[in-house]
Design a protein around this motif. Structure first.
Motif, PDB file in Angstrom:
ATOM      1  N   VAL A  50       0.834  -1.206   0.000  1.00 22.71           N
ATOM      2  CA  VAL A  50       0.000   0.000   0.000  1.00 22.71           C
ATOM      3  C   VAL A  50       0.868   1.255   0.000  1.00 22.71           C
ATOM      4  N   MET A  51       1.897   1.240   0.830  1.00 19.75           N
ATOM      5  CA  MET A  51       2.765   2.416   0.932  1.00 19.75           C
ATOM      6  C   MET A  51       4.114   2.019   1.523  1.00 19.75           C
ATOM      7  N   GLU A  52       5.164   2.634   0.987  1.00 22.84           N
ATOM      8  CA  GLU A  52       6.507   2.400   1.508  1.00 22.84           C
ATOM      9  C   GLU A  52       6.888   3.518   2.477  1.00 22.84           C
ATOM     10  N   ALA A  53       7.838   3.216   3.334  1.00 22.19           N
ATOM     11  CA  ALA A  53       8.422   4.206   4.238  1.00 22.19           C
ATOM     12  C   ALA A  53       7.377   4.915   5.101  1.00 22.19           C
ATOM     13  N   VAL A  54       6.433   4.129   5.625  1.00 21.34           N
ATOM     14  CA  VAL A  54       5.354   4.688   6.446  1.00 21.34           C
ATOM     15  C   VAL A  54       5.899   5.142   7.799  1.00 21.34           C
ATOM     16  N   ASP A  55       5.506   6.345   8.186  1.00 16.19           N
ATOM     17  CA  ASP A  55       5.863   6.854   9.507  1.00 16.19           C
ATOM     18  C   ASP A  55       4.685   6.682  10.459  1.00 16.19           C
ATOM     19  N   THR A  56       3.543   7.330  10.137  1.00 21.89           N
ATOM     20  CA  THR A  56       2.408   7.271  11.057  1.00 21.89           C
ATOM     21  C   THR A  56       1.182   6.595  10.426  1.00 21.89           C
ATOM     22  N   VAL A  57       0.434   5.902  11.276  1.00 21.58           N
ATOM     23  CA  VAL A  57      -0.838   5.297  10.890  1.00 21.58           C
ATOM     24  C   VAL A  57      -1.843   5.670  11.969  1.00 21.58           C
ATOM     25  N   GLU A  58      -2.923   6.343  11.578  1.00 19.42           N
ATOM     26  CA  GLU A  58      -3.921   6.780  12.551  1.00 19.42           C
ATOM     27  C   GLU A  58      -5.323   6.497  12.054  1.00 19.42           C
ATOM     28  N   GLY A  94     -11.482   4.143   8.702  1.00 22.72           N
ATOM     29  CA  GLY A  94     -10.325   3.536   8.041  1.00 22.72           C
ATOM     30  C   GLY A  94      -9.056   4.038   8.683  1.00 22.72           C
ATOM     31  N   LEU A  95      -7.984   4.045   7.903  1.00 20.68           N
ATOM     32  CA  LEU A  95      -6.689   4.478   8.419  1.00 20.68           C
ATOM     33  C   LEU A  95      -6.074   5.530   7.519  1.00 20.68           C
ATOM     34  N   LYS A  96      -5.453   6.518   8.125  1.00 21.27           N
ATOM     35  CA  LYS A  96      -4.668   7.490   7.372  1.00 21.27           C
ATOM     36  C   LYS A  96      -3.195   7.145   7.545  1.00 21.27           C
ATOM     37  N   LEU A  97      -2.541   6.863   6.432  1.00 18.17           N
ATOM     38  CA  LEU A  97      -1.111   6.552   6.443  1.00 18.17           C
ATOM     39  C   LEU A  97      -0.340   7.768   5.953  1.00 18.17           C
ATOM     40  N   PHE A 123       8.018  11.010   3.586  1.00 18.49           N
ATOM     41  CA  PHE A 123       8.087  12.092   2.597  1.00 18.49           C
ATOM     42  C   PHE A 123       6.870  13.023   2.708  1.00 18.49           C
ATOM     43  N   GLY A 124       5.982  12.734   3.667  1.00 17.77           N
ATOM     44  CA  GLY A 124       4.808  13.558   3.870  1.00 17.77           C
ATOM     45  C   GLY A 124       3.628  13.178   2.997  1.00 17.77           C
ATOM     46  N   GLU A 125       3.777  12.137   2.201  1.00 20.81           N
ATOM     47  CA  GLU A 125       2.663  11.670   1.369  1.00 20.81           C
ATOM     48  C   GLU A 125       1.611  10.983   2.241  1.00 20.81           C
ATOM     49  N   GLN A 126       0.338  11.195   1.889  1.00 21.32           N
ATOM     50  CA  GLN A 126      -0.753  10.618   2.670  1.00 21.32           C
ATOM     51  C   GLN A 126      -1.566   9.650   1.843  1.00 21.32           C
ATOM     52  N   LYS A 127      -2.135   8.664   2.518  1.00 29.51           N
ATOM     53  CA  LYS A 127      -3.016   7.716   1.851  1.00 29.51           C
ATOM     54  C   LYS A 127      -4.088   7.271   2.832  1.00 29.51           C
ATOM     55  N   PHE A 128      -5.330   7.139   2.335  1.00 27.57           N
ATOM     56  CA  PHE A 128      -6.412   6.633   3.172  1.00 27.57           C
ATOM     57  C   PHE A 128      -6.724   5.202   2.745  1.00 27.57           C
ATOM     58  N   VAL A 129      -6.800   4.312   3.725  1.00 32.00           N
ATOM     59  CA  VAL A 129      -7.088   2.901   3.437  1.00 32.00           C
ATOM     60  C   VAL A 129      -8.239   2.449   4.328  1.00 32.00           C
ATOM     61  N   TYR A 163       1.152  -4.932   8.585  1.00 34.68           N
ATOM     62  CA  TYR A 163       0.079  -5.593   7.839  1.00 34.68           C
ATOM     63  C   TYR A 163      -1.275  -5.000   8.211  1.00 34.68           C
ATOM     64  N   LEU A 164      -1.997  -4.570   7.185  1.00 35.05           N
ATOM     65  CA  LEU A 164      -3.332  -4.016   7.352  1.00 35.05           C
ATOM     66  C   LEU A 164      -4.329  -5.030   6.811  1.00 35.05           C
ATOM     67  N   LYS A 165      -5.528  -5.017   7.359  1.00 36.51           N
ATOM     68  CA  LYS A 165      -6.554  -5.933   6.866  1.00 36.51           C
ATOM     69  C   LYS A 165      -7.809  -5.135   6.561  1.00 36.51           C
ATOM     70  N   SER A 166      -8.434  -5.471   5.467  1.00 36.34           N
ATOM     71  CA  SER A 166      -9.628  -4.774   5.019  1.00 36.34           C
ATOM     72  C   SER A 166     -10.752  -4.927   6.035  1.00 36.34           C
ATOM     73  N   GLU A 167     -11.606  -3.902   6.111  1.00 35.52           N
ATOM     74  CA  GLU A 167     -12.713  -3.933   7.065  1.00 35.52           C
ATOM     75  C   GLU A 167     -13.815  -4.892   6.636  1.00 35.52           C
TER      76      GLU A 167
END
Lengths: 64, 64
Positions: A17-25, A30-33, A37-43, A58-62
């Motif tokens: 889903v994303m490389e070099a993840v710093d924060t997951v909230e 869902g989750l904001k990754l 590099f400051g890039e964001q993704k919603f999963v 490892y993330l798992k779908s809802e």
């Protein structure tokens, strides 16, 4: 640096889903990754498991 | 090394559960934490959020 790669796992798949993840909230069912590099993704998933020394999240779908 | 400290968070508390955590995996309605020294701990919680560059993992109790 201590970032990790986030994968979405299902029965028989593992999708990067994303490389070099710093924060997951949690955010709106869902989750904001955010990566180092400051890039964001919603999963639409939850955090399933962590293997930090191997740099894997490892993330798992809802969906049930 | 890329281990992190795991904290159990509630409304107004933040309790250190384990230092130098390597893996976190779901187990029997909770989480099994293993640190880089091979020590294990079971916590009745889920993974709430991650701040990897800061080396912090936040867990939240299953109680609603």
């Amino acid at each position: 640096m201590c970032e990790a790669n986030a994968y979405l796992i299902s029965e028989n798949e593992k999708i990067l889903v994303m490389e070099a993840v710093d924060t997951v909230e949690p955010e709106e069912g869902g989750l904001k990754l955010v990566n180092i590099f400051g890039e964001q993704k919603f999963v639409k998933a939850h955090i399933h498991s962590l293997f930090l020394v191997d740099h894997n999240i490892y993330l798992k779908s809802e969906t049930k």
